[in-house]
Design a protein around this motif. Sequence first.
Motif, PDB file in Angstrom:
ATOM      1  N   VAL A  40       0.849  -1.188   0.000  1.00  0.00           N
ATOM      2  CA  VAL A  40       0.000   0.000   0.000  1.00  0.00           C
ATOM      3  C   VAL A  40       0.888   1.241   0.000  1.00  0.00           C
ATOM      4  N   PHE A  41       0.659   2.132  -0.963  1.00  0.00           N
ATOM      5  CA  PHE A  41       1.360   3.413  -1.027  1.00  0.00           C
ATOM      6  C   PHE A  41       0.342   4.506  -0.696  1.00  0.00           C
ATOM      7  N   PRO A  60       0.906  -1.484   9.370  1.00  0.00           N
ATOM      8  CA  PRO A  60       1.772  -2.651   9.162  1.00  0.00           C
ATOM      9  C   PRO A  60       2.888  -2.353   8.160  1.00  0.00           C
ATOM     10  N   GLU A  61       3.818  -3.291   8.029  1.00  0.00           N
ATOM     11  CA  GLU A  61       5.027  -3.078   7.232  1.00  0.00           C
ATOM     12  C   GLU A  61       4.768  -2.958   5.737  1.00  0.00           C
ATOM     13  N   ASN A  62       3.609  -3.412   5.267  1.00  0.00           N
ATOM     14  CA  ASN A  62       3.330  -3.325   3.830  1.00  0.00           C
ATOM     15  C   ASN A  62       2.920  -1.923   3.393  1.00  0.00           C
ATOM     16  N   VAL A  63       2.756  -0.996   4.336  1.00  0.00           N
ATOM     17  CA  VAL A  63       2.280   0.354   4.035  1.00  0.00           C
ATOM     18  C   VAL A  63       3.446   1.335   3.970  1.00  0.00           C
ATOM     19  N   VAL A  64       3.538   2.056   2.863  1.00  0.00           N
ATOM     20  CA  VAL A  64       4.508   3.142   2.715  1.00  0.00           C
ATOM     21  C   VAL A  64       3.735   4.458   2.827  1.00  0.00           C
ATOM     22  N   ILE A  65       4.075   5.261   3.844  1.00  0.00           N
ATOM     23  CA  ILE A  65       3.456   6.578   4.021  1.00  0.00           C
ATOM     24  C   ILE A  65       4.482   7.625   3.612  1.00  0.00           C
TER      25      ILE A  65
END
Length: 198
Positions: A40-41, A60-65
């Motif tokens: 997720v971006f 969670p780690e799959n998310v780039v903020i």
Amino acid sequence: QKPDFLILAGDLTNSEEQSVRARLRLVRLCENLQLAGIKVFLIHGNHDPKEQTFKAINFPENVVIFPDEVTAVPFEKDGQILAVIHGLSHGVRFDTRQMSSHFKRTPEYQTALQIGVFHCTLNAAQAGQAIQPVTLEELKAANLDAWALGHIHKPYYNAKKNQKIVYPGSTISLGFDETGPHGMIVGNIENGKLNIEF
């Protein structure tokens, strides 16, 4: 449809009054995506600026903020860089900075699909009062392959030639005056070419 990644172009809430319940629900949904192997971006918009988010609620780690400066993040799959996501979050509620010129294609990943994620006002009549005012010419000057734009609630497409410039709009109507279609954009890369569908 098992996408490789999801892009959220800001305003994940429609009010500056942030809801802990809504934020936690978003985190749980991102956790579900992590279990499915989906990245997720995410950028913050004017209704959910970074300064007003809950610091104690972690994604969670799959998310780039993305931060409030333009940043490029490669997306890798099976040892290959398939895409580079260029994103910029709103740090404050009324962000009127002219930031479009900060988006630039990353030279070392020329063969990868390069996507800009920008929460902005396109072709604003009163640019000084607009949220991140920008023109089509300024977006095209960045030489990116596609743009995922946030801010307006209705879908908008400019898909001429190889550049895709898209507002997906909101997934649901957020007011009685918001008639017409609502949904999201799905993109597929086939033979090195990006195809999009509403």
